[in-house]
Write a protein that holds these residues in place. Structure first.
Motif, PDB file in Angstrom:
ATOM      1  N   ASN A 229       0.832  -1.206   0.000  1.00  0.00           N
ATOM      2  CA  ASN A 229       0.000   0.000   0.000  1.00  0.00           C
ATOM      3  C   ASN A 229       0.864   1.252   0.000  1.00  0.00           C
ATOM      4  N   ARG A 230       1.933   1.224   0.785  1.00  0.00           N
ATOM      5  CA  ARG A 230       2.833   2.378   0.845  1.00  0.00           C
ATOM      6  C   ARG A 230       3.480   2.622  -0.521  1.00  0.00           C
ATOM      7  N   LEU A 231       3.931   1.559  -1.190  1.00  0.00           N
ATOM      8  CA  LEU A 231       4.569   1.701  -2.500  1.00  0.00           C
ATOM      9  C   LEU A 231       3.587   2.214  -3.541  1.00  0.00           C
ATOM     10  N   CYS A 232       2.368   1.687  -3.530  1.00  0.00           N
ATOM     11  CA  CYS A 232       1.370   2.128  -4.505  1.00  0.00           C
ATOM     12  C   CYS A 232       1.015   3.592  -4.306  1.00  0.00           C
ATOM     13  N   ARG A 233       0.877   3.998  -3.044  1.00  0.00           N
ATOM     14  CA  ARG A 233       0.549   5.395  -2.791  1.00  0.00           C
ATOM     15  C   ARG A 233       1.716   6.311  -3.157  1.00  0.00           C
ATOM     16  N   GLN A 234       2.930   5.847  -2.948  1.00  0.00           N
ATOM     17  CA  GLN A 234       4.106   6.660  -3.246  1.00  0.00           C
ATOM     18  C   GLN A 234       4.307   6.842  -4.746  1.00  0.00           C
ATOM     19  N   TYR A 235       4.134   5.748  -5.520  1.00  0.00           N
ATOM     20  CA  TYR A 235       4.472   5.802  -6.939  1.00  0.00           C
ATOM     21  C   TYR A 235       3.273   5.878  -7.873  1.00  0.00           C
ATOM     22  N   LEU A 236       2.122   5.368  -7.456  1.00  0.00           N
ATOM     23  CA  LEU A 236       0.955   5.342  -8.325  1.00  0.00           C
ATOM     24  C   LEU A 236      -0.174   6.244  -7.841  1.00  0.00           C
ATOM     25  N   GLN A 237       0.008   6.862  -6.682  1.00  0.00           N
ATOM     26  CA  GLN A 237      -0.989   7.754  -6.102  1.00  0.00           C
ATOM     27  C   GLN A 237      -2.342   7.065  -5.882  1.00  0.00           C
ATOM     28  N   CYS A 238      -2.300   5.792  -5.515  1.00  0.00           N
ATOM     29  CA  CYS A 238      -3.524   5.059  -5.178  1.00  0.00           C
ATOM     30  C   CYS A 238      -3.151   3.909  -4.250  1.00  0.00           C
ATOM     31  N   SER A 239      -4.152   3.244  -3.694  1.00  0.00           N
ATOM     32  CA  SER A 239      -3.887   2.104  -2.820  1.00  0.00           C
ATOM     33  C   SER A 239      -3.650   0.847  -3.642  1.00  0.00           C
TER      34      SER A 239
END
Length: 302
Positions: A229-239
């Protein structure tokens, strides 16, 4: 186009200059080199695409290409192939002419599943000038022309023809010499993060129809749901869950747009136990019911 190593890492864009791009229903997006480059004074600064693959076919003009930590001067005709996560940037001479083909990796990988070794070959960058009238250039131009014609077409069996042209284009690229043996990710923690993210998206593409839990998606990757979740929010701006839901939505749109399957049949194919829940899911994300979305898509193609 040298970059100071103390600067922040190149950003992850969908299409350059855009932080959000709704994946094309077809899995592919076409535009001329000038369409976007002219807006940025013919300079595309170094960046990455987390969820896209790109090919640039430079017909005429000159380009300064930065890719895989190399800098090249290419004069058309030339071709550049950019796998996901590879840092790339361009400085074009004014009025350079050519085509930019942007593809969704999952769509392309599924289409090439019967071509042994081709998908792995496409993980490697390419950047090279091509001799005029050479066989590789003629093949690329023919495939690109077919892709452009079908992309703008509304004729019967458009999807089949579009997929065929894209597969031919991919095979043409696979036959060209690699720029480097392996397209590198950054070293250290950032490199591991991007690798986890790439593998997560591949995992989603493989099993999204079964609607797995986040734990089932992340466990084979050796990361926790919290980390993903942290990676998706950091790089894809979503969960991480949003990644799965957007993949389901994209497939639902394709089924609605390109098949005559009933909504309940599409619901079943996408792992929904209740067609009513599928309808609510689709309307929440797409803003229209499946039936209304299909009618709007059909009207647009009429």
């Amino acid at each position: 186009m040298q970059r100071n190593p103390d600067q922040a890492a190149p950003p992850l864009y969908h299409l350059y200059g855009e932080q959000g791009w709704d994946s094309a229903l077809d899995g592919v997006h076409l535009e001329s080199i000038a369409d976007r480059s002219r807006l940025h004074n013919w300079e595309i600064r170094p960046h990455r695409h987390a969820t896209l693959i790109q090919m640039l076919l430079i017909e005429t003009g000159q380009a300064h290409v930065e890719i895989d930590e190399r800098e090249l001067e290419l004069r058309g005709p030339a071709v550049v192939w950019v796998p996901s996560f590879v840092v790339h940037g361009f400085g074009f001479a004014a009025e350079t002419q050519g085509l930019v083909v942007t593809m969704e990796p999952g769509w392309l990988r599924d289409m090439l599943s019967g071509a042994e070794g081709l998908w792995e070959e496409l993980r490697h960058s390419r950047a090279l000038a091509l001799r005029r009238s050479s066989a590789p250039l003629r093949a690329l131009q023919a495939a690109s022309t077919g892709l452009k014609l079908e992309y703008a077409s509304t004729q019967a069996w458009r999807s089949l023809m579009l997929n065929s042209a894209a597969a031919t284009l991919a095979a043409c690229i696979g036959r060209l010499p690699r720029l480097v043996e392996v397209a590198p990710l950054p070293s250290g923690a950032k490199g591991r993060s991007l690798l986890h993210l790439a593998r997560f998206r591949e995992q989603v593409d493989r099993v999204f129809r079964s609607q797995p839990s986040l734990a089932e998606l992340t466990e084979p990757l050796g990361v926790t749901t919290t980390q993903m979740n942290r990676l998706c929010r950091q790089y894809l701006q979503c969960s991480a869950l949003d990644v799965l839901h957007q993949r389901l939505l994209l497939e639902a749109k394709r089924e609605l747009g390109y098949t005559t399957l009933q909504v309940r049949q599409i619901s079943d194919r996408l792992g929904f136990s209740d067609p009513a829940y599928f309808t609510r899911f689709f309307q929440r994300l797409a803003g229209l019911s499946p039936k209304a979305w299909r009618e709007k898509a059909q009207a647009a193609c009429a």
